[in-house]
Design a protein around this motif. Structure first.
Motif, PDB file in Angstrom:
ATOM      1  N   GLN A   1       0.833  -1.206   0.000  1.00  0.00           N
ATOM      2  CA  GLN A   1       0.000   0.000   0.000  1.00  0.00           C
ATOM      3  C   GLN A   1       0.862   1.248   0.000  1.00  0.00           C
ATOM      4  OE1 GLN A   1      -2.700  -1.684   3.273  1.00  0.00           O
ATOM      5  NE2 GLN A   1      -3.924  -0.041   2.434  1.00  0.00           N
ATOM      6  N   SER A   2       0.383   2.317  -0.639  1.00  0.00           N
ATOM      7  CA  SER A   2       1.138   3.556  -0.723  1.00  0.00           C
ATOM      8  C   SER A   2       1.018   4.317   0.577  1.00  0.00           C
ATOM      9  CB  SER A   2       0.606   4.408  -1.876  1.00  0.00           C
ATOM     10  OG  SER A   2       0.717   3.721  -3.086  1.00  0.00           O
ATOM     11  N   ALA A   3       2.014   5.164   0.791  1.00  0.00           N
ATOM     12  CA  ALA A   3       1.983   6.019   1.954  1.00  0.00           C
ATOM     13  C   ALA A   3       0.840   7.019   1.831  1.00  0.00           C
ATOM     14  CB  ALA A   3       3.309   6.742   2.080  1.00  0.00           C
ATOM     15  N   LEU A   4       0.474   7.608   2.950  1.00  0.00           N
ATOM     16  CA  LEU A   4      -0.523   8.667   2.959  1.00  0.00           C
ATOM     17  C   LEU A   4       0.100   9.937   2.369  1.00  0.00           C
ATOM     18  CD1 LEU A   4      -1.788   8.018   6.592  1.00  0.00           C
ATOM     19  CD2 LEU A   4      -2.614   6.997   4.455  1.00  0.00           C
ATOM     20  N   THR A   5      -0.738  10.835   1.853  1.00  0.00           N
ATOM     21  CA  THR A   5      -0.242  12.029   1.170  1.00  0.00           C
ATOM     22  C   THR A   5      -0.430  13.275   2.016  1.00  0.00           C
ATOM     23  OG1 THR A   5      -0.737  11.065  -0.996  1.00  0.00           O
ATOM     24  CG2 THR A   5      -0.419  13.453  -0.894  1.00  0.00           C
ATOM     25  N   GLN A   6       0.669  13.937   2.295  1.00  0.00           N
ATOM     26  CA  GLN A   6       0.666  15.193   3.034  1.00  0.00           C
ATOM     27  C   GLN A   6       1.357  16.260   2.184  1.00  0.00           C
ATOM     28  OE1 GLN A   6       2.304  13.086   7.033  1.00  0.00           O
ATOM     29  NE2 GLN A   6       2.015  15.301   7.219  1.00  0.00           N
ATOM     30  N   PRO A   7       1.010  17.548   2.400  1.00  0.00           N
ATOM     31  CA  PRO A   7       1.796  18.597   1.729  1.00  0.00           C
ATOM     32  C   PRO A   7       3.198  18.610   2.303  1.00  0.00           C
ATOM     33  CG  PRO A   7       0.285  19.545   3.328  1.00  0.00           C
ATOM     34  CD  PRO A   7      -0.056  18.099   3.235  1.00  0.00           C
ATOM     35  N   ALA A   8       4.171  18.945   1.452  1.00  0.00           N
ATOM     36  CA  ALA A   8       5.556  18.929   1.906  1.00  0.00           C
ATOM     37  C   ALA A   8       5.834  20.011   2.934  1.00  0.00           C
ATOM     38  CB  ALA A   8       6.496  19.074   0.717  1.00  0.00           C
ATOM     39  N   SER A   9       5.156  21.146   2.785  1.00  0.00           N
ATOM     40  CA  SER A   9       5.413  22.251   3.700  1.00  0.00           C
ATOM     41  C   SER A   9       4.191  23.133   3.843  1.00  0.00           C
ATOM     42  CB  SER A   9       6.594  23.091   3.196  1.00  0.00           C
ATOM     43  OG  SER A   9       6.280  23.668   1.946  1.00  0.00           O
ATOM     44  N   VAL A  10       4.080  23.750   4.985  1.00  0.00           N
ATOM     45  CA  VAL A  10       3.080  24.774   5.260  1.00  0.00           C
ATOM     46  C   VAL A  10       3.766  25.828   6.104  1.00  0.00           C
ATOM     47  CG1 VAL A  10       1.098  23.205   5.159  1.00  0.00           C
ATOM     48  CG2 VAL A  10       2.191  23.714   7.354  1.00  0.00           C
ATOM     49  N   SER A  11       3.212  27.026   6.096  1.00  0.00           N
ATOM     50  CA  SER A  11       3.778  28.087   6.924  1.00  0.00           C
ATOM     51  C   SER A  11       2.683  28.995   7.439  1.00  0.00           C
ATOM     52  CB  SER A  11       4.804  28.894   6.125  1.00  0.00           C
ATOM     53  OG  SER A  11       4.180  29.530   5.023  1.00  0.00           O
ATOM     54  N   GLY A  12       2.987  29.696   8.505  1.00  0.00           N
ATOM     55  CA  GLY A  12       2.042  30.634   9.087  1.00  0.00           C
ATOM     56  C   GLY A  12       2.753  31.568  10.040  1.00  0.00           C
ATOM     57  N   SER A  13       2.117  32.654  10.348  1.00  0.00           N
ATOM     58  CA  SER A  13       2.688  33.627  11.273  1.00  0.00           C
ATOM     59  C   SER A  13       2.230  33.331  12.691  1.00  0.00           C
ATOM     60  CB  SER A  13       2.255  35.046  10.870  1.00  0.00           C
ATOM     61  OG  SER A  13       2.710  35.357   9.571  1.00  0.00           O
ATOM     62  N   PHE A 102       2.228   5.734   7.136  1.00  0.00           N
ATOM     63  CA  PHE A 102       2.558   7.108   7.498  1.00  0.00           C
ATOM     64  C   PHE A 102       2.477   8.014   6.270  1.00  0.00           C
ATOM     65  CE2 PHE A 102       4.067   7.223  11.825  1.00  0.00           C
ATOM     66  CZ  PHE A 102       4.399   5.911  12.096  1.00  0.00           C
ATOM     67  N   GLY A 103       2.213   9.275   6.544  1.00  0.00           N
ATOM     68  CA  GLY A 103       2.374  10.272   5.503  1.00  0.00           C
ATOM     69  C   GLY A 103       3.850  10.623   5.377  1.00  0.00           C
ATOM     70  N   GLY A 104       4.177  11.336   4.315  1.00  0.00           N
ATOM     71  CA  GLY A 104       5.567  11.675   4.067  1.00  0.00           C
ATOM     72  C   GLY A 104       6.113  12.782   4.959  1.00  0.00           C
ATOM     73  N   GLY A 105       5.206  13.417   5.715  1.00  0.00           N
ATOM     74  CA  GLY A 105       5.644  14.474   6.622  1.00  0.00           C
ATOM     75  C   GLY A 105       5.437  15.858   6.031  1.00  0.00           C
ATOM     76  N   THR A 106       5.106  16.798   6.888  1.00  0.00           N
ATOM     77  CA  THR A 106       4.918  18.198   6.502  1.00  0.00           C
ATOM     78  C   THR A 106       5.778  19.076   7.385  1.00  0.00           C
ATOM     79  OG1 THR A 106       2.629  17.823   5.810  1.00  0.00           O
ATOM     80  CG2 THR A 106       3.263  20.095   6.341  1.00  0.00           C
ATOM     81  N   LYS A 107       6.595  19.897   6.759  1.00  0.00           N
ATOM     82  CA  LYS A 107       7.439  20.815   7.515  1.00  0.00           C
ATOM     83  C   LYS A 107       6.678  22.106   7.754  1.00  0.00           C
ATOM     84  CE  LYS A 107      11.939  23.132   7.552  1.00  0.00           C
ATOM     85  NZ  LYS A 107      12.183  22.640   8.929  1.00  0.00           N
ATOM     86  N   LEU A 108       6.446  22.421   9.018  1.00  0.00           N
ATOM     87  CA  LEU A 108       5.775  23.653   9.402  1.00  0.00           C
ATOM     88  C   LEU A 108       6.806  24.727   9.726  1.00  0.00           C
ATOM     89  CD1 LEU A 108       3.422  25.477  10.291  1.00  0.00           C
ATOM     90  CD2 LEU A 108       3.524  24.335  12.532  1.00  0.00           C
ATOM     91  N   THR A 109       6.692  25.832   9.029  1.00  0.00           N
ATOM     92  CA  THR A 109       7.547  26.979   9.288  1.00  0.00           C
ATOM     93  C   THR A 109       6.714  28.088   9.909  1.00  0.00           C
ATOM     94  OG1 THR A 109       8.998  26.442   7.423  1.00  0.00           O
ATOM     95  CG2 THR A 109       9.109  28.689   8.288  1.00  0.00           C
TER      96      THR A 109
END
Lengths: 111, 119
Positions: A1-13, A102-109
């Motif tokens: 089965q394929s991994a879950l899909t997450q955005p690579a990055s997100v950001s916010g103030s 698992f998803g591939g992970g999302t880096k939060l900035t």
């Protein structure tokens, strides 16, 4: 089965809210209400922040919340703080053989 | 307080085997499954398998079947993960983690063990 899909990055103030999506299939997220989310700072072990789709373990800030709709789970972080800057991983039960994906992970900035 | 403490950094040559330990404390070892994961440099988390410390039963991901061995020693509340026939792409941080009861969520993690495979 394929991994879950997450955005690579997100950001916010600081003070803003962000949402991280996690898309699976009817064989995992769509069938089981067993999605968990993990926060991982660089060089550190993951920390459980959401279990069973929306439950927060003791000690986890109520700024973290989880939800699910169909085959997609979401993690929302409100009132962003500098310390929230980390990688976030979703995870879903996928049956007794595959067990979890698992998803591939999302880096939060935090800007 | 619940803790999982893993063994230290390993450097192995291709074709060798490695055994990582995960010493638990602060709870009843046989009450919770222990899972193993790995994370290659700059990559995401990958589930490897679980062991039921009470029965010794194990289940591993398809990609690891035949070359990962998970065991437990109830006398010292310690779980082990052994990986054989190492290749360079097995270079990763290996984690053990405790699974919450009936939840497929992992509430306590070891600090990780870096395994480097290099000739």
């Amino acid at each position: 089965q394929s991994a879950l899909t997450q955005p690579a990055s997100v950001s916010g103030s600081p003070g803003q809210s962000i949402t991280i999506s996690c898309t699976g299939t009817s064989s995992d997220i769509g069938t089981y209400n067993l999605v968990s989310w993990y926060q991982q700072h660089p060089g550190k072990a993951p920390i459980l922040i959401i279990s069973e789709g929306g439950k927060r373990p003791s000690g986890v800030s109520n700024r973290f919340s989880g939800s699910k709709s169909g085959n997609t789970a979401s993690l929302t972080i409100s009132g962003l703080q500098a310390e929230d800057e980390a990688d976030y991983y979703c995870c879903s039960y996928a049956g007794s053989t595959t067990y979890v994906l698992f998803g591939g992970g999302t880096k939060l900035t935090v800007l | 307080q619940v803790h999982l403490v893993q063994s230290g950094t390993e450097v192995k040559k291709p074709g060798a085997s490695v055994k990582v330990s995960c010493k638990t404390s602060g709870y009843i070892f046989t009450d919770y499954y222990i899972h193993w994961f790995r994370q290659a440099p700059g990559q995401g988390l990958e589930w490897m398998g679980w062991i039921n410390p009470n029965s010794g039963d194990t289940n591993s991901a398809q990609d690891f079947q035949g070359w990962v061995t998970m065991t437990g020693d109830t006398s010292i509340s310690t779980a082990y993960m052994a990986l054989s026939r190492l290749r360079s792409d097995d270079t990763a941080v290996y984690y053990c983690a405790r699974e919450q009861t009936l939840g497929a969520a992992f509430d306590i993690w070891g600090q990780g063990t870096m395994v480097t495979v290099s000739s």
